[in-house]
Scaffold this motif. Sequence first.
Motif, mmCIF file in Angstrom:
data_model
loop_
_atom_site.group_PDB
_atom_site.id
_atom_site.type_symbol
_atom_site.label_atom_id
_atom_site.label_comp_id
_atom_site.label_asym_id
_atom_site.label_seq_id
_atom_site.Cartn_x
_atom_site.Cartn_y
_atom_site.Cartn_z
ATOM 1 N N PRO A 362 0.756 -1.292 -0.144
ATOM 2 C CA PRO A 362 0.035 -0.151 -0.028
ATOM 3 C C PRO A 362 0.772 1.216 0.099
ATOM 4 C CG PRO A 362 0.107 -0.948 2.236
ATOM 5 C CD PRO A 362 0.824 -1.989 1.270
ATOM 6 N N HIS A 363 2.193 1.184 0.031
ATOM 7 C CA HIS A 363 3.110 2.295 0.044
ATOM 8 C C HIS A 363 3.506 2.824 -1.132
ATOM 9 C CE1 HIS A 363 2.641 1.203 4.170
ATOM 10 N NE2 HIS A 363 3.236 0.180 4.161
ATOM 11 N N LEU A 364 3.106 2.240 -2.424
ATOM 12 C CA LEU A 364 3.826 2.650 -3.557
ATOM 13 C C LEU A 364 2.852 3.273 -4.447
ATOM 14 C CD1 LEU A 364 5.178 -1.019 -4.482
ATOM 15 C CD2 LEU A 364 6.403 0.993 -3.391
ATOM 16 N N ASN A 365 1.946 4.302 -3.947
ATOM 17 C CA ASN A 365 0.868 4.992 -4.599
ATOM 18 C C ASN A 365 1.558 6.089 -5.447
ATOM 19 O OD1 ASN A 365 -1.602 3.720 -3.897
ATOM 20 N ND2 ASN A 365 -1.127 4.162 -1.773
ATOM 21 N N SER A 366 2.840 6.504 -5.079
ATOM 22 C CA SER A 366 3.276 7.584 -5.923
ATOM 23 C C SER A 366 4.577 6.938 -6.664
ATOM 24 C CB SER A 366 3.881 8.620 -4.764
ATOM 25 O OG SER A 366 2.931 9.183 -3.925
ATOM 26 N N LEU A 367 4.896 5.765 -6.567
ATOM 27 C CA LEU A 367 5.779 5.200 -7.523
ATOM 28 C C LEU A 367 5.398 5.439 -9.301
ATOM 29 C CD1 LEU A 367 8.417 3.412 -7.212
ATOM 30 C CD2 LEU A 367 6.971 1.523 -7.969
ATOM 31 N N GLN A 368 6.440 6.003 -9.786
ATOM 32 C CA GLN A 368 6.132 6.469 -11.259
ATOM 33 C C GLN A 368 7.330 5.484 -12.153
ATOM 34 O OE1 GLN A 368 7.478 10.733 -11.337
ATOM 35 N NE2 GLN A 368 5.683 11.327 -9.787
ATOM 36 N N VAL A 369 8.209 4.915 -11.672
ATOM 37 C CA VAL A 369 9.129 4.175 -12.817
ATOM 38 C C VAL A 369 9.387 2.979 -11.686
ATOM 39 C CG1 VAL A 369 11.393 4.160 -13.770
ATOM 40 C CG2 VAL A 369 9.999 6.342 -13.460
ATOM 41 N N LEU A 370 9.240 1.754 -12.431
ATOM 42 C CA LEU A 370 9.422 0.451 -11.895
ATOM 43 C C LEU A 370 10.158 -0.418 -12.754
ATOM 44 C CD1 LEU A 370 8.895 -1.482 -9.627
ATOM 45 C CD2 LEU A 370 6.791 -1.967 -10.655
ATOM 46 N N ARG A 371 11.232 -0.560 -12.406
ATOM 47 C CA ARG A 371 12.234 -1.547 -13.232
ATOM 48 C C ARG A 371 12.130 -2.869 -12.823
ATOM 49 N NH1 ARG A 371 15.339 3.088 -15.577
ATOM 50 N NH2 ARG A 371 14.708 4.936 -14.292
#
Length: 455
Positions: A362-371
């Motif tokens: 639930p803490h990744l709501n602001s993640l923009q880039v995921l590699r």
Amino acid sequence: MQTEVAAFLQRIRAHPDDDAPRLIFADWLEEQFAAQLHSRNRTGTSLAVEWSEARGRFIRIQIALAQLKDERTSEGELVRRPEREDMQKELMREEQKLLNAHHAEWRASFEGIATGEIFHRGFVEEVNVTARNFLRHADELFAAGPLRHIHLFEPGGSLPGVLQIDLLSRLSALTIHASHAGEPLARAVARSEHLAGLKNLRLSRNRFGDDGIQHLVTSPILAKLEDLDLGDNELSETSAQMLAASPHFSAIRRLELQNNRLGPVGAEAIAASERFPQLQRLGLAHNEIGTARLHTLSRTQGFLRVPVLDLSDNELRAAGLQVILNRFSGPADPSAIRLRDLDLSRNSTLGNDGMRVLAACPHLNSLQVLRLGDCGIGDEGLRVLAQSPHLNSVVKLDLSNNPIGNVGCNALLDRSHLRELRFLILSTSMLSLGTKQKLADTFPASDAFRGERDW
């Protein structure tokens, strides 16, 4: 005429970060060229081959390119505008054409002294030089251009003398890579008062060990550093604890520590340290973070505090990722979670179970880039990601080198979440032509289906 050139260059060297003196010089070069066209019989007014109308144009082009490349949003993201990208490509073509025609005369002042000259904003600002040549020719090097970044090679026994040359105070960046000089190098750098103005220091692959780091973390001389690379230096958890406690690195924005032995405890200590209030990127690739000791950590909130976090190649498994993303000593403070760009590439042991952990966090709501390149992800893993309600801010997704087929891609195409996704890297060898076409239509801004994209 040459006296006037020297005066211009002196002003440029005195104000290396200011575009104005460079543009004024470019104006003057063009004016001199125009004057000579109208008076070809005048004597004593010809410019040296290095300083010509072409050089003036080159200065303008590189300054324009630098301005285009540096345009960012308030969140630090590079601005992407098709018209600007077209302009940039055109300027780069003209830049390369001028370099092909004039590189030999424009680098003549460095002949026999330095190599690998790199032009920034119209002038050579970056060179490779051996310690021996630097000792002998430092005055000539700095007279030849507004040098800002030196790559120093073969330091050997010359190192103490080199680092006491006062001209080093003109540098903003210094690289000493793969010298294997160990603790003596760290000590010499830490004691050189002429490096007090450095913003960028790259000291990778020098075998510092914990003894070498002790010198660096206690040196107030390095207090202005914004970018520090200590990769591949045999650093242990002890080194990490010393870095985390240092009072002299408060300006650091980028800290690269790849290929060391920090372990999960050392990595968390740095990520959570209050001594790095400006930290924007933390590179922890290949640091043995995925070991059993990861599960003994009582909290790991520090990992989520860094906007750009590289955890690639750490043998992470799903259970370890669960610890990193979800183990807190108390309720998570939403304002403390700043993670925007997460690199988990080359953790092939994550697999589909690791994607379930990511999707449920639930803490990744602001993640923009995921590699997620080479993470052992199959169709089921991609399906889970596509249905995650916590990844709706992801704009760029790297799924290269994963065994994903049509089923997984169809789940992505039919996704109920990941609505902001625009740029996709995906290995296509297992995909049908129909699926490739649908992906290309859905993600027109991505080059993924015509080759890898460099983010």
